[in-house]
Design a protein around this motif. Sequence first.
Motif, PDB file in Angstrom:
ATOM      1  N   LEU A  60     -14.617  -4.667  -8.118  1.00 56.11           N
ATOM      2  CA  LEU A  60     -14.787  -6.073  -8.773  1.00 56.11           C
ATOM      3  C   LEU A  60     -15.236  -7.260  -7.901  1.00 56.11           C
ATOM      4  O   LEU A  60     -16.118  -7.973  -8.207  1.00 56.11           O
ATOM      5  CB  LEU A  60     -13.726  -6.174  -9.781  1.00 56.11           C
ATOM      6  N   ALA A  61     -14.456  -7.088  -6.687  1.00 51.73           N
ATOM      7  CA  ALA A  61     -14.727  -8.032  -5.638  1.00 51.73           C
ATOM      8  C   ALA A  61     -16.034  -7.849  -5.217  1.00 51.73           C
ATOM      9  O   ALA A  61     -16.954  -9.177  -4.827  1.00 51.73           O
ATOM     10  CB  ALA A  61     -14.020  -7.867  -4.426  1.00 51.73           C
ATOM     11  N   HIS A  62     -16.812  -6.756  -5.079  1.00 48.40           N
ATOM     12  CA  HIS A  62     -18.230  -6.394  -4.613  1.00 48.40           C
ATOM     13  C   HIS A  62     -19.012  -6.960  -5.716  1.00 48.40           C
ATOM     14  O   HIS A  62     -20.069  -7.671  -5.364  1.00 48.40           O
ATOM     15  CB  HIS A  62     -18.350  -4.916  -4.443  1.00 48.40           C
ATOM     16  N   TYR A  63     -18.814  -6.774  -7.065  1.00 51.94           N
ATOM     17  CA  TYR A  63     -19.727  -7.413  -7.909  1.00 51.94           C
ATOM     18  C   TYR A  63     -19.591  -8.808  -7.978  1.00 51.94           C
ATOM     19  O   TYR A  63     -20.648  -9.653  -8.260  1.00 51.94           O
ATOM     20  CB  TYR A  63     -19.220  -6.943  -9.417  1.00 51.94           C
ATOM     21  N   ARG A  64     -18.544  -9.450  -7.831  1.00 55.15           N
ATOM     22  CA  ARG A  64     -18.484 -11.032  -7.986  1.00 55.15           C
ATOM     23  C   ARG A  64     -19.486 -11.408  -6.571  1.00 55.15           C
ATOM     24  O   ARG A  64     -20.083 -12.680  -6.880  1.00 55.15           O
ATOM     25  CB  ARG A  64     -16.972 -11.587  -7.732  1.00 55.15           C
ATOM     26  N   ALA A  65     -19.335 -10.753  -5.628  1.00 52.19           N
ATOM     27  CA  ALA A  65     -20.096 -11.284  -4.621  1.00 52.19           C
ATOM     28  C   ALA A  65     -21.579 -11.132  -4.758  1.00 52.19           C
ATOM     29  O   ALA A  65     -22.295 -11.860  -4.356  1.00 52.19           O
ATOM     30  CB  ALA A  65     -19.909 -10.480  -3.230  1.00 52.19           C
ATOM     31  N   THR A  93     -14.212   2.261 -13.902  1.00 55.82           N
ATOM     32  CA  THR A  93     -12.826   2.898 -14.054  1.00 55.82           C
ATOM     33  C   THR A  93     -12.540   3.581 -12.867  1.00 55.82           C
ATOM     34  O   THR A  93     -12.927   4.220 -12.264  1.00 55.82           O
ATOM     35  CB  THR A  93     -13.095   4.014 -15.066  1.00 55.82           C
ATOM     36  N   GLN A  94     -11.046   3.330 -12.515  1.00 49.55           N
ATOM     37  CA  GLN A  94     -10.181   3.743 -11.370  1.00 49.55           C
ATOM     38  C   GLN A  94      -9.602   4.899 -12.113  1.00 49.55           C
ATOM     39  O   GLN A  94      -8.803   4.616 -12.949  1.00 49.55           O
ATOM     40  CB  GLN A  94      -9.559   2.889 -10.688  1.00 49.55           C
ATOM     41  N   ALA A  95      -9.867   6.132 -11.670  1.00 50.68           N
ATOM     42  CA  ALA A  95      -9.568   7.481 -12.357  1.00 50.68           C
ATOM     43  C   ALA A  95      -7.992   7.318 -12.625  1.00 50.68           C
ATOM     44  O   ALA A  95      -7.109   6.889 -12.128  1.00 50.68           O
ATOM     45  CB  ALA A  95      -9.805   8.516 -11.293  1.00 50.68           C
ATOM     46  N   GLY A  96      -7.723   7.917 -13.944  1.00 49.94           N
ATOM     47  CA  GLY A  96      -6.368   8.280 -14.151  1.00 49.94           C
ATOM     48  C   GLY A  96      -6.278   9.700 -14.555  1.00 49.94           C
ATOM     49  O   GLY A  96      -7.072  10.605 -14.798  1.00 49.94           O
ATOM     50  N   ASP A 150     -10.060  -3.040  -7.518  1.00 42.74           N
ATOM     51  CA  ASP A 150     -10.217  -4.207  -7.126  1.00 42.74           C
ATOM     52  C   ASP A 150     -11.266  -4.548  -5.900  1.00 42.74           C
ATOM     53  O   ASP A 150     -11.811  -5.574  -6.210  1.00 42.74           O
ATOM     54  CB  ASP A 150      -8.676  -4.622  -6.388  1.00 42.74           C
ATOM     55  N   ALA A 151     -11.477  -3.706  -5.373  1.00 42.47           N
ATOM     56  CA  ALA A 151     -12.464  -3.930  -4.097  1.00 42.47           C
ATOM     57  C   ALA A 151     -13.904  -4.020  -4.645  1.00 42.47           C
ATOM     58  O   ALA A 151     -14.799  -4.755  -4.537  1.00 42.47           O
ATOM     59  CB  ALA A 151     -12.515  -2.728  -3.140  1.00 42.47           C
TER      60      ALA A 151
END
Length: 268
Positions: free
Chosen positions: A173-178, A214-217, A170-171
Amino acid sequence: MALTLDHIVIAVKDLDQTIADYRALGFNVLQGGDHPGRPTYNALVVFSDGAYFELIAWRSPSPGERWWELLNAHGDGIVDFALLPPDTATTVAVAKDRGLAYSGPHDGGRVRPDGERLRWQTARPPSHDLPFLCGDQTPRALRVPEGNARVHPNGARGVASLALAVKDLDASLAHYRALLGEAQAANVSAPFLQPGTGARVGTVTLGRSTLVLTQAGPLPGTAGHAASTQLGTRGEGPYALVLATDGATPAPPPADRTHGAAIEFAAA
């Protein structure tokens, strides 16, 4: 002008061997040259979509430099990637206004084997889930050759996707939007759960290329597990890619031949 994928950095210990291996895999590899003031030199694999691989090596140790530290600790592999800004200083200023503390612009350059001197400016991100910026001050065609230089016997045309491991999707994706701003914000997806992997994923579309965050699984043999391995070794950042091809798609080459870069091919 939108931000687009500029290049992917692959750090290697033996540049001559790397060039030979990539050529054997059907890539057209160009000698790049030396970076004044740094112990680095490189070679390029340039694609028809304008993106390229930078194969970079060091003539002497460079403690404190992140790329060299990753190479020294973990061996050959992908260490970073860059976006092409319309203007580096302006993009940095706008990013700072949106809360992203990019450093720079920093002057850089390269001397090609034919003596041509190239100049560019870079900017470094505040976290490794984000790319650095690389904007030309001399014509980009001098840095990124055109024409037959972009034709590869294996049919590779460009970077279809680049996989990134991130700690907090989430953080990130927010960085990329900014970074991309309102004009490209729609190119950043909402996060979603990838079926059968246990991983959370988000995408960022940059022209013909897609970043897959990808946030690790936890599940072995999946993209989520590969991202987990990346985070546990090299940390956040790029670790695998898919190249678009004309016609037939070659089998994925072994990592020892690609010098740690996980590469797959897919029909365009």
